[in-house]
Design a protein around this motif. Structure first.
Motif, PDB file in Angstrom:
ATOM      1  N   PRO A  61      20.791  -2.646 -14.264  1.00 29.84           N
ATOM      2  CA  PRO A  61      20.952  -1.244 -13.448  1.00 29.84           C
ATOM      3  C   PRO A  61      19.656  -0.984 -12.744  1.00 29.84           C
ATOM      4  O   PRO A  61      19.354  -0.268 -11.808  1.00 29.84           O
ATOM      5  CB  PRO A  61      21.145  -0.216 -14.402  1.00 29.84           C
ATOM      6  N   GLY A  62      18.492  -1.712 -13.229  1.00 28.21           N
ATOM      7  CA  GLY A  62      17.176  -1.336 -12.551  1.00 28.21           C
ATOM      8  C   GLY A  62      17.196  -1.807 -11.359  1.00 28.21           C
ATOM      9  O   GLY A  62      16.111  -1.411 -10.245  1.00 28.21           O
ATOM     10  N   THR A  64      19.446  -1.541  -8.751  1.00 28.85           N
ATOM     11  CA  THR A  64      20.317  -0.820  -8.215  1.00 28.85           C
ATOM     12  C   THR A  64      19.642  -0.244  -6.920  1.00 28.85           C
ATOM     13  O   THR A  64      18.607   0.114  -6.620  1.00 28.85           O
ATOM     14  CB  THR A  64      21.136   0.276  -8.976  1.00 28.85           C
ATOM     15  N   THR A  65      20.337  -0.489  -5.459  1.00 25.70           N
ATOM     16  CA  THR A  65      19.846  -0.273  -4.482  1.00 25.70           C
ATOM     17  C   THR A  65      20.848   0.243  -3.508  1.00 25.70           C
ATOM     18  O   THR A  65      22.070  -0.165  -3.621  1.00 25.70           O
ATOM     19  CB  THR A  65      19.128  -1.378  -3.551  1.00 25.70           C
ATOM     20  N   GLU A 119      26.469   0.304  -2.683  1.00 25.88           N
ATOM     21  CA  GLU A 119      25.658   0.090  -3.831  1.00 25.88           C
ATOM     22  C   GLU A 119      25.495  -1.138  -4.339  1.00 25.88           C
ATOM     23  O   GLU A 119      26.520  -1.942  -4.619  1.00 25.88           O
ATOM     24  CB  GLU A 119      26.301   1.091  -4.967  1.00 25.88           C
ATOM     25  N   VAL A 167      23.899  -4.022  -6.917  1.00 24.64           N
ATOM     26  CA  VAL A 167      23.407  -3.962  -8.105  1.00 24.64           C
ATOM     27  C   VAL A 167      23.380  -5.845  -8.663  1.00 24.64           C
ATOM     28  O   VAL A 167      24.365  -6.421  -8.550  1.00 24.64           O
ATOM     29  CB  VAL A 167      24.102  -3.239  -9.127  1.00 24.64           C
ATOM     30  N   LEU A 203      19.900   7.713  -5.464  1.00 20.60           N
ATOM     31  CA  LEU A 203      19.890   6.377  -6.252  1.00 20.60           C
ATOM     32  C   LEU A 203      19.733   6.723  -7.743  1.00 20.60           C
ATOM     33  O   LEU A 203      20.159   5.926  -8.419  1.00 20.60           O
ATOM     34  CB  LEU A 203      18.421   6.103  -5.709  1.00 20.60           C
ATOM     35  N   ARG A 233      22.220   4.784 -10.216  1.00 19.15           N
ATOM     36  CA  ARG A 233      21.781   3.610 -11.196  1.00 19.15           C
ATOM     37  C   ARG A 233      21.955   4.151 -12.539  1.00 19.15           C
ATOM     38  O   ARG A 233      22.330   3.223 -13.382  1.00 19.15           O
ATOM     39  CB  ARG A 233      20.078   3.726 -11.092  1.00 19.15           C
ATOM     40  N   VAL A 269      25.740   3.090 -13.688  1.00 19.79           N
ATOM     41  CA  VAL A 269      25.926   1.560 -13.599  1.00 19.79           C
ATOM     42  C   VAL A 269      26.280   1.036 -15.072  1.00 19.79           C
ATOM     43  O   VAL A 269      25.573   1.339 -16.123  1.00 19.79           O
ATOM     44  CB  VAL A 269      24.956   0.532 -13.176  1.00 19.79           C
ATOM     45  N   ARG A 313      12.822  -4.502  -5.895  1.00 23.16           N
ATOM     46  CA  ARG A 313      13.230  -4.210  -7.247  1.00 23.16           C
ATOM     47  C   ARG A 313      12.444  -4.913  -8.215  1.00 23.16           C
ATOM     48  O   ARG A 313      12.745  -4.865  -9.646  1.00 23.16           O
ATOM     49  CB  ARG A 313      14.683  -4.367  -7.377  1.00 23.16           C
TER      50      ARG A 313
END
Length: 235
Positions: A80-81, A83-84, A98, A100, A123, A127, A130, A173
């Motif tokens: 999840p970190g 995620t954009t 999205e 991920v 965002l 996130r 997810v 990320r």
């Protein structure tokens, strides 16, 4: 009596029209060649979409352009970190794709386009939503989009994205993924809950107007030849 220089000048318009006719014929032949290429592209894409899914681990090294739209399947857990949200459009209007990362069971991490979120999505909530459990993704292979457009270039420092530049997004990320590709999800198993992005909106459309263009060029060539004949007779 018409002198020789005058007679030579009289040929100039007809010769110019014949040159144009040759040019138009060449353009028509080029469009016929493009027609064959486009027809093969459409056929191969349809075959790829309906083929049995392959594992990303089985993909060859190097450029993957020839495998765009091939069906792929991968199992693992989302990160999840990473995620954009990437600004984009779909049949549902303007919004976000999205993206991920998915850490695959084979140790390979691949960026997944989970689907489309409506305009106004943020965002942090995306996130947080997810899923973190084990999941299986089926979708279509896509290649990274590193260039974007002149007027809508990515701004990584501001975390603003218009093109799915996988290497740049992963660097922003702090995750490690295969930078060559992402997967347009057709769906997740188990299916996510409400509020999840809508998958399966990949637009696969190839304009195939080459036959019409070829006929136009050939018609213009015929008109140029006819014009040359008329000019010659009048001269």
């Amino acid at each position: 009596m018409i002198d020789a220089p005058a007679r030579r000048r009289a040929w100039i318009p007809a010769l110019a029209l014949l040159v144009l006719a040759t040019l138009f014929a060449g353009l028509g032949i080029w469009q016929i060649q493009r027609l064959g290429w486009k027809t093969r592209l459409i056929a191969s894409t349809q075959a790829a979409i309906h083929s049995a899914p392959v594992d990303p681990a089985a993909l060859p090294p190097g450029d993957l352009s020839a495998l765009v739209y091939h069906r792929v399947a991968i199992s693992g857990r989302f990160v999840p970190g990473g995620t954009t949200l990437v600004t984009g459009t779909s049949v549902m209007g303007t919004g976000y794709w999205e993206l991920v990362p998915l850490a695959g069971d084979d140790g390979r991490t691949v960026m997944i386009n989970r689907g489309f979120l409506p305009e106004g999505s943020r965002l942090a909530p995306a996130r947080a939503a997810v899923p973190t459990g084990h999941t299986r993704i089926e979708g279509l292979l896509r290649v990274t989009e590193p260039r974007g457009t002149l007027l809508r270039a990515n701004r990584p420092a501001q975390d603003i994205w218009y093109a799915r530049d996988i290497a740049a997004i992963a660097a922003r990320r702090g995750v490690s993924v295969d930078p060559r590709l992402f997967i347009d999800s057709w769906g997740e198993n188990p299916a996510p809950g409400g509020g999840a992005p809508i998958p399966g909106l990949t637009v696969i459309a190839f304009a195939n107007n080459h036959l019409g263009y070829a006929l136009t060029w050939f018609t213009m060539g015929a008109m140029a030849i006819a014009g040359a004949i008329v000019v010659k007779r009048r001269r």
